[in-house]
Write a protein that holds these residues in place. Structure first.
Motif, short mmCIF file in Angstrom:
data_model
loop_
_atom_site.label_atom_id
_atom_site.label_comp_id
_atom_site.label_asym_id
_atom_site.label_seq_id
_atom_site.Cartn_x
_atom_site.Cartn_y
_atom_site.Cartn_z
N UNK A 48 71.19 30.68 65.45
CA UNK A 48 70.76 30.04 66.70
C UNK A 48 71.64 28.88 67.12
N UNK A 49 72.54 28.44 66.26
CA UNK A 49 73.40 27.30 66.61
C UNK A 49 74.77 27.75 67.11
N UNK A 50 74.99 29.04 67.20
CA UNK A 50 76.28 29.56 67.66
C UNK A 50 76.06 30.48 68.86
N UNK A 51 76.68 30.13 69.97
CA UNK A 51 76.66 30.98 71.17
C UNK A 51 78.12 31.40 71.44
N UNK A 52 78.62 32.41 70.74
CA UNK A 52 80.04 32.74 70.84
C UNK A 52 80.44 33.20 72.24
N UNK A 53 81.64 32.79 72.64
CA UNK A 53 82.20 33.20 73.93
C UNK A 53 82.91 34.53 73.72
N UNK A 224 65.05 22.99 76.74
CA UNK A 224 66.44 22.88 77.15
C UNK A 224 67.40 23.21 76.02
N UNK A 225 68.58 23.67 76.41
CA UNK A 225 69.66 23.90 75.46
C UNK A 225 70.89 23.11 75.93
N UNK A 226 71.56 22.49 74.99
CA UNK A 226 72.83 21.84 75.26
C UNK A 226 73.93 22.66 74.60
N UNK A 227 74.84 23.18 75.42
CA UNK A 227 75.92 24.04 74.92
C UNK A 227 77.23 23.27 74.99
N UNK A 228 77.92 23.18 73.88
CA UNK A 228 79.18 22.45 73.84
C UNK A 228 80.23 23.25 73.06
N UNK A 245 69.91 15.99 66.41
CA UNK A 245 68.53 15.57 66.16
C UNK A 245 67.66 15.56 67.41
N UNK A 246 68.20 15.95 68.56
CA UNK A 246 67.40 15.93 69.78
C UNK A 246 66.31 16.99 69.78
N UNK A 247 65.36 16.83 70.71
CA UNK A 247 64.29 17.82 70.83
C UNK A 247 64.79 19.13 71.41
N UNK A 248 65.94 19.08 72.09
CA UNK A 248 66.52 20.28 72.66
C UNK A 248 67.19 21.12 71.59
N UNK A 249 67.56 22.33 71.96
CA UNK A 249 68.36 23.18 71.08
C UNK A 249 69.83 22.96 71.40
N UNK A 250 70.63 22.74 70.40
CA UNK A 250 72.07 22.56 70.60
C UNK A 250 72.83 23.73 69.99
N UNK A 251 73.83 24.22 70.71
CA UNK A 251 74.67 25.29 70.19
C UNK A 251 76.12 25.01 70.52
N UNK A 252 77.00 25.47 69.66
CA UNK A 252 78.44 25.43 69.92
C UNK A 252 78.88 26.84 70.31
N UNK A 253 80.04 26.93 70.98
CA UNK A 253 80.37 28.22 71.58
C UNK A 253 81.81 28.69 71.35
N UNK A 254 82.39 28.43 70.17
CA UNK A 254 83.74 28.95 69.94
C UNK A 254 83.75 30.48 69.88
N UNK A 255 84.79 31.06 70.48
CA UNK A 255 84.94 32.52 70.42
C UNK A 255 86.19 32.94 69.68
N UNK A 256 87.23 32.13 69.74
CA UNK A 256 88.51 32.48 69.11
C UNK A 256 88.36 32.73 67.62
N UNK A 257 87.47 31.99 66.98
CA UNK A 257 87.35 32.08 65.52
C UNK A 257 86.91 33.46 65.04
#
Length: 396
Positions: A48-53, A224-228, A245-257
């Protein structure tokens, strides 16, 4: 591996089909893809913490491996990528952000795809308050009345798309039928070494998220989700306390890896990536101090300055500036030139633009050739009906 050089392993994998293989050819090691997916999930702390591009992979076979690993959240930049994901997912519910400022034509296509795949949640991206209003107006004009989740694109200093936090603060609500789903803060201008700059941008993103959730009609932070963050900054985001630590869901979005490339060396060390994408090429001209390969700018990393690649196990060859179909390489003094017709292997400097050049990819697994399949979202489609069998009208 058994002590063999990488080029020998790759040569052996394609040995049964070398006489038929046209080069340059995109070759994908599916074992390496699968290992990279698993290693990335472990590094970021869960699916849930990875939103790949998907701009990098663009292939159903790779999307299937992502889905099999439990990934359900994705980013796409084109309608072709969106369509490929939704078709590949089938009945599996996915959540996908169309992370490009849609105009009316592309929004029409996105909404049509969303309607055709009711099991999927499709989000759109608003570039500015004016664009937010335009998306809402276009949606209503197209007869779309059900809630449409939207993310606000926040410019954290890249100055490519999005609006600065202060502009979004002045617009705390979104017009119907849009519903606020989160914030998108891409920091693609930063490198692995620019941790402090990245943290300042995340501070601003967290501050904006907190402000947007403070009014009586504001959404709850938990919705809410914060995507970075792409491949060169995801580690900075994973360490940021406000994002984590926020109440929102945070995800990172690298795709190259997923595939890795020459520019991803820091992420390669951090995650333990394996190189999964190669370009097979042949020597088409050989001289005493120069060889030329058949992998020019139409075959590998057209967007980077030379060298556009590294040549596996051939450090004596130095790639020079490519032309469209040719890649000249200087042979270091005293080294022998590879013979005419020799198969060589290239690792792209930038894998995303390399994959986009190919209509199909060759697959290997377990050190063996296993097949060929389409790169289903490469290039760009215009969205209009195919009239290739219709003769154009004559002038006059």
């Amino acid at each position: 591996m058994t002590g063999q050089r990488l080029s020998e392993v790759l040569d052996g994998a394609l040995a049964p089909c070398l006489d038929q293989l046209l080069t340059p050819a995109l070759v994908i090691d599916l074992d390496a893809v699968q290992a990279n997916i698993a290693a990335t999930i472990a590094r970021v702390g869960g699916e849930d913490r990875w939103r790949p591009h998907l701009k990098t992979s663009k292939q159903a076979v790779i999307i299937d491996l992502m889905l099999d690993a439990g990934l359900r959240h994705f980013k796409v930049a084109t309608c072709d990528e969106l369509g490929l994901l939704l078709r590949t997912a089938g009945s599996r519910a996915v959540d996908v952000l169309f992370c490009y400022p849609a105009q009316r034509a592309s929004l029409t296509a996105v909404l049509a795809l969303a309607r055709a795949h009711a099991h999927a949640r499709v989000l759109v991206l608003a570039d500015s308050p004016a664009h937010l209003d335009a998306i809402a107006a276009w949606s209503r004009a197209l007869g779309h009345t059900s809630p449409l989740p939207v993310m606000l694109d926040v410019d954290l200093g890249m100055h490519r798309t999005g609006s600065i936090p202060a502009e979004w603060r002045e617009r705390p609500s979104v017009p119907e039928p849009l519903v606020l789903a989160g914030l998108h803060g891409y920091d693609g201008h930063l490198t692995w070494a620019q941790r402090e700059q990245a943290q300042l941008g995340y501070d601003a993103l967290v501050e904006l998220a907190t402000a947007l959730c403070s009014g009586p009609a504001a959404p709850a932070p938990s919705t809410l989700e914060l995507v970075t963050s792409g491949t060169h900054s995801y580690a900075h985001a994973l360490d940021h306390p406000g994002l984590r630590a926020g109440a929102w869901r945070h995800s990172v979005s690298p795709g190259t890896i997923v595939l890795s490339d020459r520019r991803s060396h820091a992420a390669e060390r951090d995650i333990g990536l394996r190189q999964a994408a190669f370009v097979a090429t042949r020597v088409i001209s050989a001289g005493p101090d120069r060889v030329t390969l058949d992998a020019g700018s139409k075959a590998i990393a057209p967007d980077v300055s030379p060298p556009s690649c590294a040549i596996v196990d051939h450090g004596e060859l130095e790639p020079q500036r490519a032309s469209e179909e040719h890649l000249p390489c200087r042979v270091q003094p005293g080294a022998a030139s590879p013979e005419l017709g020799r198969l060589l292997w290239l690792i792209p400097e930038h894998v995303c633009t390399t994959v986009n050049l190919y209509r199909e990819a060759v697959w290997i697994r377990g050190g063996r050739y296993v097949g060929v399949g389409p790169v289903g979202a490469s290039g760009h489609g215009c969205g209009l009906p195919d009239t290739s069998l219709v003769k154009p009208p004559r002038e006059g």
